[in-house]
Structures are given as C-alpha cells and as structure tokens.
Design an enzyme around this catalytic site. Structure first.
Site, mmCIF file in Angstrom:
data_model
loop_
_atom_site.group_PDB
_atom_site.id
_atom_site.type_symbol
_atom_site.label_atom_id
_atom_site.label_comp_id
_atom_site.label_asym_id
_atom_site.label_seq_id
_atom_site.Cartn_x
_atom_site.Cartn_y
_atom_site.Cartn_z
ATOM 1 N N ASN A 102 0.814 -1.235 0.000
ATOM 2 C CA ASN A 102 0.000 0.000 0.000
ATOM 3 C C ASN A 102 0.842 1.277 0.000
ATOM 4 O OD1 ASN A 102 0.693 -0.822 2.619
ATOM 5 N ND2 ASN A 102 -0.956 0.373 3.513
ATOM 6 N N GLY A 139 1.748 -6.078 7.199
ATOM 7 C CA GLY A 139 0.874 -6.714 6.213
ATOM 8 C C GLY A 139 -0.417 -7.161 6.848
ATOM 9 N N THR A 153 -3.313 -9.389 8.829
ATOM 10 C CA THR A 153 -3.313 -10.083 10.120
ATOM 11 C C THR A 153 -3.140 -11.596 9.937
ATOM 12 O OG1 THR A 153 -4.523 -8.341 11.243
ATOM 13 C CG2 THR A 153 -4.740 -10.542 12.174
ATOM 14 N N ALA A 154 -3.758 -12.172 8.883
ATOM 15 C CA ALA A 154 -3.637 -13.620 8.677
ATOM 16 C C ALA A 154 -2.174 -13.998 8.410
ATOM 17 C CB ALA A 154 -4.513 -14.056 7.513
ATOM 18 N N THR A 155 -1.483 -13.190 7.604
ATOM 19 C CA THR A 155 -0.064 -13.456 7.330
ATOM 20 C C THR A 155 0.750 -13.291 8.619
ATOM 21 O OG1 THR A 155 -0.466 -12.441 5.182
ATOM 22 C CG2 THR A 155 1.803 -12.963 5.694
ATOM 23 N N GLU A 174 3.144 -5.442 12.351
ATOM 24 C CA GLU A 174 2.285 -4.277 12.126
ATOM 25 C C GLU A 174 1.161 -4.756 11.218
ATOM 26 O OE1 GLU A 174 1.432 -1.362 13.485
ATOM 27 O OE2 GLU A 174 3.600 -1.599 13.809
ATOM 28 N N CYS A 231 -3.446 1.487 6.386
ATOM 29 C CA CYS A 231 -3.926 0.781 7.581
ATOM 30 C C CYS A 231 -4.508 1.756 8.602
ATOM 31 C CB CYS A 231 -2.804 -0.051 8.187
ATOM 32 S SG CYS A 231 -1.310 0.876 8.477
ATOM 33 N N GLU A 287 6.738 0.432 16.351
ATOM 34 C CA GLU A 287 7.816 0.953 15.515
ATOM 35 C C GLU A 287 8.000 2.435 15.835
ATOM 36 O OE1 GLU A 287 5.982 -0.384 11.631
ATOM 37 O OE2 GLU A 287 7.875 -1.462 11.480
#
Ligand code: TXE
Length: 480
Positions: A150, A226, A228-230, A248, A282, A461
C-alpha cells in the site's frame, strides 16, 4: 518489459531459477514488467551475504553508518520524480500523492534514523551505596524485513532504516505486487557506496521468499507489515525459534465525530482519512461514528463532498483517487460492497467499479463508497476491507460510541473530533487503539510509538522503540 533484479551481496542478480513473475500496472490492468520469482536458494545466498557483512557493518561507528545512510537519503531526494512515477505506476496511486507523501517520507525515514542513532543513548541505574547498573544495546545480526504494497517505499524504508542504523545487516522482501521502488532503491544503495551484503533485497512471493526468511534460524529478527492472517502465520513459524518479532497488521479504525466538533475541519479531513490512497492505508478511518444531533447534516455534507471526488488516471493532476492495487483486491473490495447490501446497508455514494476511457479501460478503479444503516457488529463493520469504503453510524452517548469503536478485533488507530478537551482525554484513554488522533489525522511525528493493540499487531515501531527493537539489550551490574 521492465525487468527488475534481486540485490544480493552488493550486486543486481537474476533469480537462480531463472523464473520471473508478471508485474501489473493497475491503472491500465496490463502486465508491464517482470520480477524475480526467487526461492529458498536466493534467500540463503542473501542471508549468507548479510552474515558475512555483519561484523564490519556492526563495528562501524554510528557516525560512519549515519554518513552512508544520509547519502542514500540525498539520492532518494535527487530521484524524487523518477521514484514517484515508478511508485504511481506500480501501485495505481495518484502521482501527486507519491510525490508529496511516499517518496519524501522514504528519505525522511533514512534521515531520521541516520541522525537518531547518533543521539541514541542507554540508561544507567545506581543502587545507592551498593552497585551501578549500565545497559548496552548492540546490533543483533541479520534482520528480516517484509513489507506490503500500500505504501511501498515508505514502509520498506521504515523498517530497513532503523535496522541498518542500529548496526544490523538486512535481508528484505518488498511486496511482489509493488516491487519497483525497492529495486530502484537497490540501485541508489550501490551508488551511495553501501558496503556489499549490508542490505539485500530478494523479490518474489510471500509464501516462498517471505516464508524462507522467517524460517531461517540465521535471521533472529523479523519486522513485518501486512495482513493479520499473514502475521499470524509468521508468528507461528518464528515463535518456536524465539525470534524477536515486530508485527504491524490490519486495522478497522473508528473516526468519532462529536456534535461540538469544528464541523468544516472534521468534514474535510474525514474525506481524506476515508479515501486517501484509495482507502488502502492501515490508518484510514473506515467506520465513521457521528453524534446524533449532527448526523444528518454531516452525512449529507460528506456524501456531497465524496461525490465531487475525481477518480482518474494516476498521472492526471486532477485525480483524487487512482486505481486500487490489483484485480484481486478490487474484487475483494467489491465483494464487501455486496456483503454490505446483503447485510441491509444503504449505499449513499459510489458502490461500483469505474470504467475509464481508452488505455485505462481495464484499470482497477473503484468509486469512493459510503454506506449507512448497518449494525456495528455486522461483518462489513468488523472486517478490514482496505479499500475506498466507509460506513456511517449515528450514536447517542460516549459510552455507546466507545462500545461500538472498541468492538472489533483490531486496535490500530482512532480519530476523535471534539472541541471539549476533557472529553478528548477521557475518550482517548478508553479507546483500545495504539494511535489516537484528536482533531487531526495522520499527523506523524516519527519519534512517537507506532503500532496497534489486539490483532493489529505486536510491538511498536518508530523512534527509540524501533532502535530498541533492532538491538539486543544487556545489563551489567557492578558492585561498588
Ligand atoms: O498482504 P500480505 P496481502 C491487509 C489488507 C489486505 C490483506 C491482504 O486487509 O486486503 O491484508 O493483503 C508477504 N511469510 N493489509 O495479501 O499477504 C507478502 O509477500 C512471509 C494491511 O497483500 O500480508 C508481502 O510482502 N511473508 C496492511 C507482505 O507479506 C509473507 C498492508 C504483506 O502481504 C507470507 C497490506 C508468508 N507466509 C495488506 N505471505 C497494513 N497493515 O498496512 C505473504 N507474505
């Protein structure tokens, strides 16, 4: 066809398999380039190069590392136009946005951490009459940095810069959907004289290249941005090896508008926080909660403003929204608009794909979409859509809006619009979000902790948080 290469051990190299993947221009819906379809062997070579480079890079003084990183920052600035054009073509975002935000932020990331590390200090704790403790923070080793599509160069450098400044060497993987500016960065790193192996960039698919980085026992640090599933899959792989992890992840951020707000500002900035970068940030506020007394006034003015936004080719200076990043992503967003209708939502604006003329007719353009009439617990209001889609929901009390705002499994960012300072503090402290903006949005001070609660991630971060993440802490206690 533009073909890009991996950057391993200071050189631009082909993937060992000789295989390439298509790279799409989302504004036209056509393939315009090829990117390495790298695999485990390329990753291993990159990790070995990073390990070999580590002793020398980590032993350099902070000033020496800083000097090289400042050169990279200058080169990014000198190549602003080229990088902005590349970013816009690869991602579909308006060129003016890439020129104003993405690329300047990439050089700021380098400059910020290149100077930050010179001022980074650690603590000492005196136990009076007994002992003195001092803490050291030293580079860890090879850092794995994996970033999304993104904000490609912006988020890629947000990880690489603190990792390098702190004295680590890096194996990085940009998103396979938007790899171009990472490739251009590798050319700039060579020009800046970054020693071989200090930064390695391996292009390719997440489950192949990303997974190989995460699985490798010689990469003790993983920084990922990236979905949430990853993030969950990465954590499952990395946790048994006790790697340091910074994740993140997604967001479903509330934008809360109280009746006493500065109406014009709340309205103007809410349009931005809903649809900037086609809603693919995000931090975008995808759930807009409006206090009942101004609900209709705000809704009507918001819809009117949204209907005036221009969707067009990214290079067109008058375009407010460009293309979304891929066909697959466009279809995902459209499926959520269908879902919203099935859940009883009323589409107040947008809702459709836009077919532009001529060479852009196959591009992935979506209308900015505004939906009302949905329950706050329905899937449309709970799941991350990550596109130009927002919902409007009225509320009657602070308690009610807090329940609705905190109801998702995410907790990244929130925005509050009110003139009542006491309420701003009160609500801020009750929101389960890592980042809260009052009467503004996306106002970023790079020193502040950046990250989310709940399924929006692990760790923070930015500023010292990043330099702490990318270093190993040791405490020495000396008896007096
Ligand atoms: O992200 P992925 P996707 C959200 C958004 C979006 C969804 C999926 O909702 O629709 O996530 O997007 C690499 N091991 N966000 O599928 O797959 C991948 O190659 C290691 C929010 O594009 O998470 C890429 O470099 N790495 C988000 C990076 O992970 C793996 C921004 C991110 O891709 C991997 C983007 C694996 N097994 C999407 N699988 C935000 N928070 O800003 C993939 N990757």
């Amino acid at each position: 066809m533009e073909r890009i290469l991996n950057y391993i051990n200071g050189k631009l190299v082909e993937p060992k398999s000789g295989n390439y993947l298509d790279n799409y221009d989302p504004s036209r819906g056509v393939v315009y380039g090829e990117i390495p379809d790298s695999d485990r062997e390329d990753v291993k070579e990159a990790i070995t190069a990073a390990q070999t480079a580590f002793p020398e890079w980590s032993a350099k003084s902070n000033e020496e590392r800083s000097r090289i990183m400042m050169r990279i920052a200058d080169l990014i600035d000198e190549n602003l136009e080229k990088l902005a054009l590349a970013e816009s073509k690869d991602n579909g975002k308006p060129l003016k946005l890439a020129r104003r935000v993405d690329i300047p932020r990439a050089s700021s990331n380098f400059r910020f951490f290149a100077t930050g590390v010179i001022h980074f200090a650690s603590e000492s704790h005196l136990m009076e009459g007994e002992a003195i403790n001092y803490t050291t923070r030293t580079p860890v080793g090879v850092a794995g940095c994996i970033s999304p599509w993104n904000l490609p160069l912006y988020l890629f450098t947000w990880k690489i810069a603190p990792a390098l400044a702190a004295g680590n060497t890096v194996v990085a993987k940009p998103s396979e959907i938007t790899p171009m500016t990472a490739f251009l960065l590798s050319e700039l790193c060579i020009e800046a004289g970054l020693p071989s192996g200090v930064l390695n960039i391996v292009h390719g698919l997440g489950p192949k290249v990303g997974q190989a980085i995460v699985e490798d026992p010689d990469v003790p640090l993983i920084s990922f941005t990236g979905g949430t599933a990853t993030g969950k899959a990465i954590a499952a792989t990395a946790a048994p090896m006790f790697k340091k992890l910074s994740l993140e992840l997604g967001g479903k951020n509330p934008n809360i508008i109280f009746a006493d707000c500065d109406f014009d500002n709340a309205l103007r900035i809410s349009v931005q926080s809903s649809f900037a970068n086609q809603g693919q940030i995000c931090l975008c506020g995808s759930r807009i909660f409006i206090e009942r007394p101004i609900y209709e006034k705000f809704r009507d003015a918001f819809v009117e403003k949204v209907n005036r936004l221009k969707i067009g080719p990214p290079l067109d200076e008058s375009s407010n929204l460009g293309a979304v990043v891929s066909k697959q992503h466009m279809e995902k967003v459209l499926s959520y608009i269908d879902l919203a209708k099935k859940e009883g939502g009323k589409i107040l604006a947008g809702g459709n794909r836009v077919e532009l003329d001529g060479e852009f007719s196959e591009g992935y353009y979506l209308e900015p979409t505004v939906i009302e009439g949905l329950d706050y617990q329905c899937r449309t209001n709970q799941e991350e859509i990550f596109g130009p889609v927002v919902t409007l929901t009225p509320f009657d009390s602070e308690e009610e809006v807090l329940t609705m705002a905190n109801s998702t499994e995410y907790g990244l960012a929130a925005t509050i619009w009110t003139q009542d300072l006491t309420r701003a503090h009160r609500v801020s402290h009750k929101l389960k979000s890592g980042i809260i903006w009052v009467n503004c949005w996306l106002l970023r001070d790079l020193r502040t902790p950046f990250g989310g609660m709940k399924k929006s991630g692990v760790g923070r971060e930015g500023g010292w948080e990043a330099l702490k993440f990318f270093t190993e802490t040791r405490n020495v206690c000396i008896k007096l």
